[in-house]
Design an enzyme around this catalytic site. Structure first.
Site, short mmCIF file in Angstrom:
data_model
loop_
_atom_site.label_atom_id
_atom_site.label_comp_id
_atom_site.label_asym_id
_atom_site.label_seq_id
_atom_site.Cartn_x
_atom_site.Cartn_y
_atom_site.Cartn_z
N GLN A 213 56.50 -26.09 -34.85
CA GLN A 213 55.78 -27.26 -34.34
C GLN A 213 54.30 -27.20 -34.69
O GLN A 213 53.57 -28.12 -34.38
CB GLN A 213 55.92 -27.33 -32.81
CG GLN A 213 57.33 -27.63 -32.34
CD GLN A 213 57.46 -27.47 -30.84
OE1 GLN A 213 58.21 -26.65 -30.36
NE2 GLN A 213 56.73 -28.28 -30.07
N ARG A 326 48.35 -26.74 -16.16
CA ARG A 326 49.11 -27.99 -16.12
C ARG A 326 50.02 -28.03 -14.89
O ARG A 326 50.24 -29.10 -14.31
CB ARG A 326 49.90 -28.23 -17.40
CG ARG A 326 50.50 -29.64 -17.48
CD ARG A 326 51.06 -29.98 -18.85
NE ARG A 326 50.05 -30.51 -19.76
CZ ARG A 326 49.76 -31.82 -19.89
NH1 ARG A 326 50.40 -32.74 -19.18
NH2 ARG A 326 48.84 -32.21 -20.74
N PHE A 360 55.44 -28.21 -20.03
CA PHE A 360 54.33 -27.26 -20.15
C PHE A 360 53.76 -26.88 -18.78
O PHE A 360 52.57 -26.94 -18.56
CB PHE A 360 53.24 -27.93 -21.02
CG PHE A 360 52.30 -26.98 -21.71
CD1 PHE A 360 52.71 -26.25 -22.82
CD2 PHE A 360 50.99 -26.84 -21.29
CE1 PHE A 360 51.84 -25.40 -23.47
CE2 PHE A 360 50.09 -25.99 -21.96
CZ PHE A 360 50.52 -25.27 -23.05
N THR A 457 45.16 -30.52 -22.54
CA THR A 457 44.04 -30.20 -21.66
C THR A 457 42.99 -29.36 -22.38
O THR A 457 41.90 -29.17 -21.87
CB THR A 457 44.53 -29.50 -20.38
OG1 THR A 457 45.25 -28.33 -20.76
CG2 THR A 457 45.43 -30.41 -19.58
N ALA A 526 52.67 -31.52 -26.20
CA ALA A 526 52.01 -32.30 -25.16
C ALA A 526 52.36 -33.79 -25.27
O ALA A 526 51.56 -34.65 -24.87
CB ALA A 526 50.49 -32.10 -25.20
N GLU A 728 57.69 -35.60 -22.95
CA GLU A 728 57.86 -34.73 -21.78
C GLU A 728 58.15 -35.44 -20.46
O GLU A 728 58.95 -34.96 -19.67
CB GLU A 728 56.60 -33.87 -21.61
CG GLU A 728 56.39 -32.87 -22.73
CD GLU A 728 54.98 -32.31 -22.72
OE1 GLU A 728 54.03 -33.08 -22.95
OE2 GLU A 728 54.82 -31.11 -22.48
#
Lengths: 781, 488
Positions: A213, A326, A360, A457, A526, A728
């Protein structure tokens, strides 16, 4: 080019811009078996196969390492140990702590010690088993809470707070509750395991094919372990057979090891982990231990909350810092916590280093507040849905514990619509009646919402690049920094470019992600793949569109604004037009540049970690699910009978793909919370190390009634065509299944007791919860 | 060794006997449409279809090619995902349905799903052309194909959308059938068979029981392979070389299915799939167990004899056969013997099978109308999972409603599949009520001290075993099923 190709300008344009349910760009190749994954690439001549020699103990030191039998095994070509590495040996992605090989200290069972390469894959793997390794074993730390108590942390703890005196607010609340729960980890079980192929090139360089990824990070780390400049390494990534976060950082070690062996003997090398090695040697979703203390008013409205989450990071930091952050960012889920303290700890234990996995940390954080909602409801004798609605973010109650404002409107609309469409209250009544008449089987029902923050983040990751070429036959090649793992990113990007240029996406090819086309990319993670890369591709397409328009307008002596790009043509009146490909050819002859890069960075976001304040998220994606389960109180077995989902994707770029993400995320989340059980023995050895012992959902687990709808309101933020990220957020809709199981169990106490139910809620845990609840009910009498 | 790959006759010479079909396709033929997801038969990414001649056509059955030995394909047709679309690239209806329903995401499991759907499609074509598939059939056939992306709904919709029409394979059925029969005949006459005294390496497929016994006697170091669904894990997971394999699949005596007035007699090499219909007919509660026994791919390969002779404590048919008082016929160079299955298992993965002996057949007495027969399987997942506990109960009630005879067969509770003899005793003379079973429930702790392992704890196993007795009573009293799987 001396002469140009003859164009076919007659065929009809296929509508394939945004909003169309076009199939995945590789769908026909998937079903025909012609989609090529890394292990399917025809191997270069002279390729050798690598296998990893790994530790069989979880903690200690190597006292003897004898690789002679390995070297003498049939077919073996070479060995690689720590001493063979020219560059860096710690490949920790953010913080140090991940030695690529170890010759001394062992921090977890499965830690790579050496690599053997042989003429066949089987020979390499057989040889790897011949290593003679002796250890001075030490007792492993496997308990995250004990690790925190002993100060064994992979990263320092962090705290967020809103409101002044939390303890005072808690002690003065009319109702005070507390609870603790274990939230299990999760194995990614991407169907395609970790695999990399390294091919040496000139200038000491390396071409890497990998299922990753994050190609740019693979490029960086390969260059660093080889001690060569980044420009010597190219990473090519066409598609993954699933990623889910498991190939964000943890694809890199295998690429690095393949490259190191390839560099050592100057031959192409392939390293593909057998499934058991993959499950033993790569990190999982972090297991968590969460604790809450909550004070509410007499209506169950939360007045104060003190929440602690402990993420089990395994032996090294990897991404644990951001993951526990998170979890903390999502410990409120959809609910306003006026006075709240949220603490997050990052335990160091002797397991493989846990890593990114869809959500996550968000899912683990949400579990604690959803648990609290059910607990408050049982305490007050209310329906859990009423308690949830009472606590939702709303007017004047719309600031998160990290001081970001929430646009709460979609949450209310989604829940109200779903309540109605799923007939929640009718079914609630019917279930009470059904349970009253059914002594053994009990039904449960729950509606749970999701509010999930979108953006990395880590601020600098929120950027992306794209590269578009127009060729003189009118075909378009698009490249961008995102990777395709099945989520339909390339399809969506292709639709975006098609929409921009007014052409059919059949003329557009999104090619393999390559570090030599778009550099310095962020991981596809994310949920940001389309938000970032779609915008970057749009930028590049707009540049090219502008150039073509300016050129054509000039030749026609009209204003650029008069031109319209649609149906594979460029129109200057309602009837006058020229085929897109013809304009491209003309533009080429007129020496108009036909290649452009695009770039995007997410606006508005910031976070001051020292203050724990800011706007870490560009926006929130929201949704809600209603699940109904049936539980056997004799065995703890259960079935999911029905699920209704309404999920917010903004304006959908491709409803078929979005629904696919929602359904797939939900079922994966259900697996996490129900049957997917990671089991380590007291020595720190993973027992659930294959799909024979680790059970992801199979076809019968999909509910017989499964209604999924999109809440199609455009994203008020200026995202790509006002869509929202979808990778997600739907994962956490599965919390409704867990809550419904608790509801069914609670029915045995006439809904007076809120059962403890750690996850995964296997049949055994459900039966244990039933027994405990019956015991407590008896005690109460 | 000859077989047909898609439409092409292939001759394979000099292959290692323990070569798997998947390995051969991917590394020798470079056919890379079939994927390796686990190499243990648990994920279905490598699913292929094997066609065999039937009396009037071909049967199409899925197999996990990762745990199928190449040698077992002699005289059979192997259909791969590459062979499904036409030469001009036109997709097969099952492939098109998958595309139309957005049923692939990452695509890695997709070829396996396509092949499972294809076998289902061909079976439907031969059975009832008009009816659409049901969700139950789809679950049954696709339970061994894992998808981590889609959540299955679009795959289910793709399957539900299929209306079976004759396809490109239909018109070739007879020619392929004849070609296979010719291959099979010539395999026996023309192809040089390994000689009995060959010592280094072979994959031998005897056609008669006597020949099989001779080979076993001559090669005590050879491994006997039936479906291979367990043995092949030694190859793919333990990485053991197995140079000598003797295959049971072509021995006619081992493939018989016979029903008499008193019993069902099954040859040891009969697969689960082959005896499914008879089992369902004579022992109706087995219908639910059989669709949960491994996956369709495993049921197409795995044999009853293998499940028993393996002596695994967690095989699902031994508890049933224990409860049904099945008898085993063993054949060895010393002769034949028949013994009750309860005497067969001697320890963890140990049996009293004589040297160079083989389990020849299983005789299962038919139920008496007065028998109460129940079978339950407890596992984390409904599809393709190994039991934490498997339980089969058969009791007979006298005319006063008291239990006159009881058999309680369990898997997962001890080192071998075992009967709960103390609990059986405690049931005698009792009414089949919650009260009447209480002593038996307590007695289970005398019968078993199960293990805690990755599937369940010892305590859970004991508690569930006792509770399943209660479930049997509830179901007997109410006449309705209490299995949650029947409600979804």
């Amino acid at each position: 080019m001396r002469n140009l190709t003859t164009l076919d300008t007659a065929s009809a344009s296929i509508p394939s811009g945004i909003g169309q349910k076009i199939p995945h760009e590789s769908a026909e190749r998937h079903v025909a078996g012609s989609a090529i994954y890394v292990d399917d690439i025809r191997e270069p001549q002279g390729l050798i196969y690598a296998a990893v020699i790994r530790s069989t103990v979880a903690k200690g030191k190597i006292t003897r390492l004898d690789l002679t039998p390995v070297l003498h095994a049939p077919g073996v070509v070479t060995l690689l140990t720590l001493d063979d590495i020219p560059g860096i040996t710690d490949i920790g992605p953010v913080f140090p702590g991940d030695p690529i090989l170890t010759s001394d200290i062992i921090a977890y069972a499965g830690q790579p010690i050496a690599v053997v390469a042989a003429k066949t894959e089987r020979q390499a793997r057989q040889a790897a088993r011949l290593a003679v390794i002796e250890y001075a074993k030490e007792p492993p730390q496997l308990d995250a809470e004990a690790a925190v108590a002993a100060g064994e942390l992979v990263r320092p703890s962090h705290q967020m707070q809103i409101g002044e005196d939390i303890d005072l607010a808690l002690s003065s609340a009319p109702i005070r509750l507390e609870g603790k729960m274990y939230v299990g980890g999760q194995e990614h079980l991407y169907l395609e395991g970790q695999v990399s192929m390294a091919v040496p090139c000139e200038e000491g360089g390396m071409l890497i094919y990998t299922s990753s990824q994050h190609p740019s990070e693979v490029q960086k780390l390969v260059a660093e372990v080889l001690h060569i400049p980044f420009n010597r390494v190219t990473v090519d990534m066409r598609r993954m057979g699933g990623g889910f976060g498991g190939k964000e950082t943890q694809a890199a070690p295998w690429a690095c090891l393949a490259a190191l062996v390839a560099n050592k003997i100057q031959r192409p090398v392939k390293l593909r982990l057998p499934r058991i090695d993959d499950m033993v040697m790569t990190g999982k979703r972090h297991p968590f231990v969460n604790h809450y203390r909550i004070g509410t008013d007499n209506q169950g409205r939360i007045l104060a909350a003190d929440i602690t989450v402990i993420g089990n990071g395994g032996h090294s930091p990897d991404l644990t810092d951001a993951i526990v952050d998170r979890a903390m960012f999502h410990a409120d889920n959809a609910y306003f916590l006026s006075n709240a303290r949220i603490q997050g700890h990052r335990a160091r234990t002797n397991t493989v280093s846990h890593t990114a996995f869809r959500g996550f940390g968000g899912p683990q954080g949400m579990m604690i507040i959803e648990r609290a909602m059910d607990d408050i409801a049982r305490h007050l004798g209310c329906d859990p849905l009423d308690i949830r609605k009472r606590n939702l973010y709303q007017a004047e109650r719309d600031v998160t514990p990290y001081h970001q404002d929430v646009d709460y409107a979609p949450l209310h609309q989604i829940i109200e619509t779903l309540e109605e469409s799923s007939q929640y209250w009718l079914r609630r009544a019917a279930i009470r009646d059904w349970n009253a008449k059914s002594p053994v089987l009990k039904k449960g029902l729950a509606l749970t919402p999701v509010k999930f923050g979108i953006s990395f983040t880590v601020q600098h990751l929120n950027q992306a690049g794209a590269l578009i070429h127009l060729y003189t036959d009118g075909s378009v090649q698009v490249n961008h920094g995102g990777t395709e793992m099945g989520q339909g990113l390339h399809t969506k990007v292709s639709q975006i470019v098609a929409q921009c240029l007014g052409i059919s996406s059949e003329h557009i090819l999104v090619t393999a992600t390559r570090t030599d086309k778009v550099p310095n990319t962020s991981p596809t993670a994310a949920s940001s793949g389309t938000d970032l890369n779609g915008k970057a591709a749009e930028q590049a397409a707009l540049i090219l569109k502008q150039r073509l328009a300016e050129y054509l307008a000039q030749t026609l002596s009209i204003d650029v604004e008069q031109l319209r790009f649609a149906d594979d043509r460029i129109w200057w009146t309602d009837t006058d037009s020229k085929h897109f490909a013809e304009v491209v050819q003309d533009a080429y002859l007129a020496r108009v540049p036909l290649s452009a890069t695009g770039y995007y960075k997410t606006p508005k976001i910031w976070y001051d970690r020292t203050q724990a304040k800011g706007r870490p998220f560009f926006y929130f994606a929201m949704g809600a699910a209603v699940s109904e389960v049936l539980v056997d109180t004799l065995t703890g077995e259960y079935r999911l009978l029905q699920t209704d989902i309404l999920h917010d994707v903004g304006q959908s770029l491709n409803p078929a793909i979005d629904i696919g993400q929602i359904e797939g995320g939900f079922i994966q989340g259900m697996g996490w919370l129900t049957t997917e059980e990671l089991v380590w023995n007291p020595d720190g050895i993973l027992l659930s190390n294959s799909p024979a012992t680790y059970k992801i959902p199979a076809i019968s687990d999909a509910p017989p009634i499964f209604n999924v709808a999109l809440y199609e309101q455009p994203n008020p933020e200026a995202t790509i065509y006002h869509s929202k990220a979808v990778g997600e957020p739907p994962f956490m809709l599965a919390i409704s299944v867990w809550s419904a199981l608790r509801d069914a169990i609670s029915s045995l106490s006439d809904y007076r007791i809120s059962p403890d139910l750690d996850t995964p809620a296997t049949p055994e845990r459900v039966l244990t919860a039933i027994n405990a609840l019956r015991f407590a009910a008896k005690e109460a009498e | 060794m000859q077989f047909i790959l898609n439409q092409e006759e292939l001759t394979v010479e000099n292959f290692a006997p323990d070569t798997t079909l998947l390995e051969y396709l991917r590394t020798q033929l470079m056919h890379r449409g079939s994927k390796e997801g686990c190499a243990s038969g648990d994920c279905g990414a490598c699913t292929l279809v094997v066609a065999d001649p039937s009396p009037d056509g071909l049967t199409y059955r899925t197999v996990n090619s990762c745990i199928t030995y190449l040698g077992s394909l002699e005289g059979r047709q192997v259909i791969t995902v590459e062979g499904l679309s036409s030469s001009t690239g036109e997709l097969h209806p099952v492939q098109q349905a998958m595309v139309d329903h957005h049923a692939s995401q990452c695509g890695f499991c997709t070829p396996g799903f396509v092949m499972s759907l294809f076998s289902l499609y061909k079976q439907r074509e031969q059975l009832t052309q008009q009816e659409r598939l049901t969700r139950e059939e789809i679950n049954e056939h696709l339970g061994g194909n894992l998808c981590r992306c889609t959540g299955y709904r679009p795959i289910i919709d793709a399957a539900l959308s299929l209306s079976t029409q004759p396809d490109a394979f239909t018109e070739q059925t007879q020619s392929i059938r004849e070609a296979l029969l010719t291959l099979q005949a010539s395999a026996q006459t023309n192809v040089p068979q390994p000689s009995l005294t060959a010592s280094s390496a072979f994959f031998h497929s005897p056609t008669q029981l006597s020949e099989l016994i001779e080979w076993l006697e001559a090669h005590p170091d050879a491994r006997l392979v039936a479906g291979g669904t367990d043995l092949a894990l030694d190859t793919t997971q333990q990485l053991k070389d197995i140079p000598k394999l003797i295959y049971t699949g072509k021995v006619a005596e081992l493939k018989r299915i016979e029903v008499t007035d008193e019993a069902l007699i099954l040859g040891a090499a009969v697969t689960y799939q082959e005896c499914h219909a008879q089992m369902k007919m004579h022992f109706p509660p087995l219908a639910a167990l059989f669709v949960r026994l491994g996956s369709q791919q495993i049921r197409n390969q795995g044999t009853l004899g293998g499940n028993i002779a393996n002596a695994s404590p967690i095989g699902d048919t031994p508890p049933v056969l224990l409860a049904l008082d099945a008898e085993l016929r063993l054949v060895s160079p010393e002769g034949q013997q028949t013994l009750p299955i309860k005497d067969f298992f001697t320890g963890y993965r140990q049996t009293c099978l004589p040297k160079a002996g083989i389990l020849e057949s299983i005789r299962i007495p038919l139920l008496d109308p007065a028998d109460v027969f129940k079978v339950y399987k407890i596992s984390k997942r409904l599809d393709d999972d190994i039991s934490a506990v498997c339980f089969a109960l058969r009791i007979r009630l006298d005319d006063k409603g008291c239990i006159s005879d009881a058999r309680l067969g369990f898997g997962g509770m001890a080192a071998t599949p075992a009967r709960a003899l103390h609990a059986e005793q405690a049931l005698l003379g009792q009414a089949f009520t919650l009260e009447g079973i209480q002593a038996a429930q307590h007695a289970l702790t005398q019968d078993f001290s199960p293990l805690t392992d990755v599937r369940a704890s010892a305590q859970y196993r004991l508690e569930v075993a006792a509770n399943l007795l209660a479930r049997a009573v509830h179901e007997y009293q109410t006449g309705t099923s209490l299995e949650v799987s029947h409600y979804a």
